[in-house]
Design a protein around this motif. Structure first.
Motif, mmCIF file in Angstrom:
data_model
loop_
_atom_site.group_PDB
_atom_site.id
_atom_site.type_symbol
_atom_site.label_atom_id
_atom_site.label_comp_id
_atom_site.label_asym_id
_atom_site.label_seq_id
_atom_site.Cartn_x
_atom_site.Cartn_y
_atom_site.Cartn_z
ATOM 1 N N ASP A 90 88.858 -58.730 -65.595
ATOM 2 C CA ASP A 90 89.353 -57.796 -66.604
ATOM 3 C C ASP A 90 89.731 -58.489 -67.897
ATOM 4 O O ASP A 90 89.659 -57.900 -68.969
ATOM 5 N N GLU A 91 90.120 -59.749 -67.823
ATOM 6 C CA GLU A 91 90.651 -60.424 -69.000
ATOM 7 C C GLU A 91 89.799 -61.577 -69.514
ATOM 8 O O GLU A 91 89.997 -62.022 -70.638
ATOM 9 N N GLN A 92 88.878 -62.078 -68.708
ATOM 10 C CA GLN A 92 88.095 -63.198 -69.200
ATOM 11 C C GLN A 92 86.684 -63.223 -68.621
ATOM 12 O O GLN A 92 86.411 -62.664 -67.559
ATOM 13 N N LEU A 196 68.824 -58.335 -66.012
ATOM 14 C CA LEU A 196 69.493 -58.642 -67.275
ATOM 15 C C LEU A 196 70.064 -57.375 -67.901
ATOM 16 O O LEU A 196 71.193 -57.381 -68.414
ATOM 17 N N ASP A 197 69.316 -56.285 -67.870
ATOM 18 C CA ASP A 197 69.817 -55.035 -68.422
ATOM 19 C C ASP A 197 71.076 -54.567 -67.685
ATOM 20 O O ASP A 197 71.997 -54.019 -68.306
ATOM 21 N N GLU A 198 71.126 -54.803 -66.372
ATOM 22 C CA GLU A 198 72.323 -54.429 -65.620
ATOM 23 C C GLU A 198 73.523 -55.269 -66.042
ATOM 24 O O GLU A 198 74.641 -54.758 -66.179
ATOM 25 N N LEU A 203 78.681 -55.606 -69.155
ATOM 26 C CA LEU A 203 79.464 -56.133 -70.272
ATOM 27 C C LEU A 203 79.842 -55.023 -71.248
ATOM 28 O O LEU A 203 80.976 -54.952 -71.723
ATOM 29 N N SER A 204 78.895 -54.151 -71.530
ATOM 30 C CA SER A 204 79.153 -53.051 -72.453
ATOM 31 C C SER A 204 80.184 -52.081 -71.883
ATOM 32 O O SER A 204 81.112 -51.657 -72.585
ATOM 33 N N GLY A 205 80.031 -51.740 -70.595
ATOM 34 C CA GLY A 205 80.914 -50.746 -70.004
ATOM 35 C C GLY A 205 82.313 -51.257 -69.736
ATOM 36 O O GLY A 205 83.303 -50.572 -70.019
ATOM 37 N N ARG A 206 82.429 -52.479 -69.201
ATOM 38 C CA ARG A 206 83.740 -52.996 -68.806
ATOM 39 C C ARG A 206 84.494 -53.662 -69.939
ATOM 40 O O ARG A 206 85.715 -53.595 -70.015
ATOM 41 N N VAL A 207 83.765 -54.315 -70.834
ATOM 42 C CA VAL A 207 84.415 -55.020 -71.937
ATOM 43 C C VAL A 207 84.459 -54.161 -73.194
ATOM 44 O O VAL A 207 85.342 -54.303 -74.039
#
Length: 273
Positions: A90-92, A196-198, A203-207
């Protein structure tokens, strides 16, 4: 100096009309060179003061605008370092390089540039500023055929890649789909590009980081220079210069310019080495 406008904006007729008024250009020409889903060049100006003034007018009109020196694209102090794997909490984000692992706070990610690295010979891009130079916002049948013929003739090879860029450092982390350890993230598809798309979607969804996919169509491509002559190592890494024909100067330069535009419009500047 490149005066850039980037996402998000809707791309309506009124948007292009406002852009045209602010830039003193024709809306038709701006439609040919600007896509609301990726960064694009409004104008290229020699004087930095004029470029900054135009970017200010565009910002005042409600657009996300900035000025980036095109030499950023070939800056040897902005290497793209291949990562072998990563861990995400969640943080790094922990980047596993060939010689060490580097933890990066997730809040420090500014953009992920997803694209295709093309290796081998390639004709130099045109620098024309006419609207005809930007007609490839959507590839034409001729563009597609040229691509197929180039592949068939063995002019270049290609692989899926994603560059992760950060707020406070100039170097970026490249995921090469051919060499990345997707199993560490629980991904087991036979398609490296699909894996790679996953990763990119996670990264897009969680970060919450933006994913840029304009590496084939953006008008930035018409303003890119030649390759850098040297490279700057990341702490803990040795100096590495890719052999000729093993890197994609256009995609690398595009990735660096997009990253700098994201930093500037998010209030970050002067990234450290």
């Amino acid at each position: 100096m490149l005066v850039l406008v980037g996402p998000p904006w809707a791309g309506t007729d009124e948007d292009y009309a406002r852009l045209a008024r602010a830039a003193g250009l024709v809306a038709y020409d701006l439609r040919a060179r600007l896509n609301p889903h990726s960064w694009g060049v409004v104008r290229a100006l020699a004087e930095a003061s004029q470029a900054e003034a135009l970017a200010g007018q565009l910002s005042a009109a409600g657009f996300r605008a900035c000025v980036v020196d095109p030499r950023v694209g070939v800056d040897p102090a902005r290497p793209l370092v291949t990562v072998r794997g990563l861990e995400l909490t969640d943080e790094q984000l922990v980047l596993h390089l060939s010689e060490r692992s580097i933890p990066v706070p997730t809040r420090g990610l500014v953009v992920v540039v997803r694209g295709e690295v093309q290796l081998g010979s390639r004709s130099a891009p045109s620098r024309s500023s006419s609207s005809s130079a930007f007609r490839a916002v959507a590839p034409s049948a001729a563009d597609i055929q040229l691509f197929r013929e180039s592949v068939a003739s063995g002019q270049f090879d290609a692989y899926a890649a994603a560059d992760i860029h950060f707020a406070t450092v100039a170097w970026g982390a490249r995921i090469d789909a051919r060499a990345f350890d997707f199993s560490s993230l629980g991904l087991g598809s036979d398609s490296p590009a699909q894996n790679l798309d996953e990763v990119v979607e996670v990264l897009s969804g969680r970060v919450g980081v933006r994913v840029d996919r304009g590496g084939r169509t953006s008008s930035i491509l018409s303003y890119l220079s030649g390759p850098a002559r040297s490279a700057t190592p990341v702490p803990g890494q040795g100096l590495h210069r890719p052999p000729p024909g093993t890197t994609d100067e256009r995609f690398d330069a595009y990735s660096r310019i997009v990253a700098e535009a994201e930093r500037r419009t998010r209030g970050w500047s002067g990234a450290a080495g």
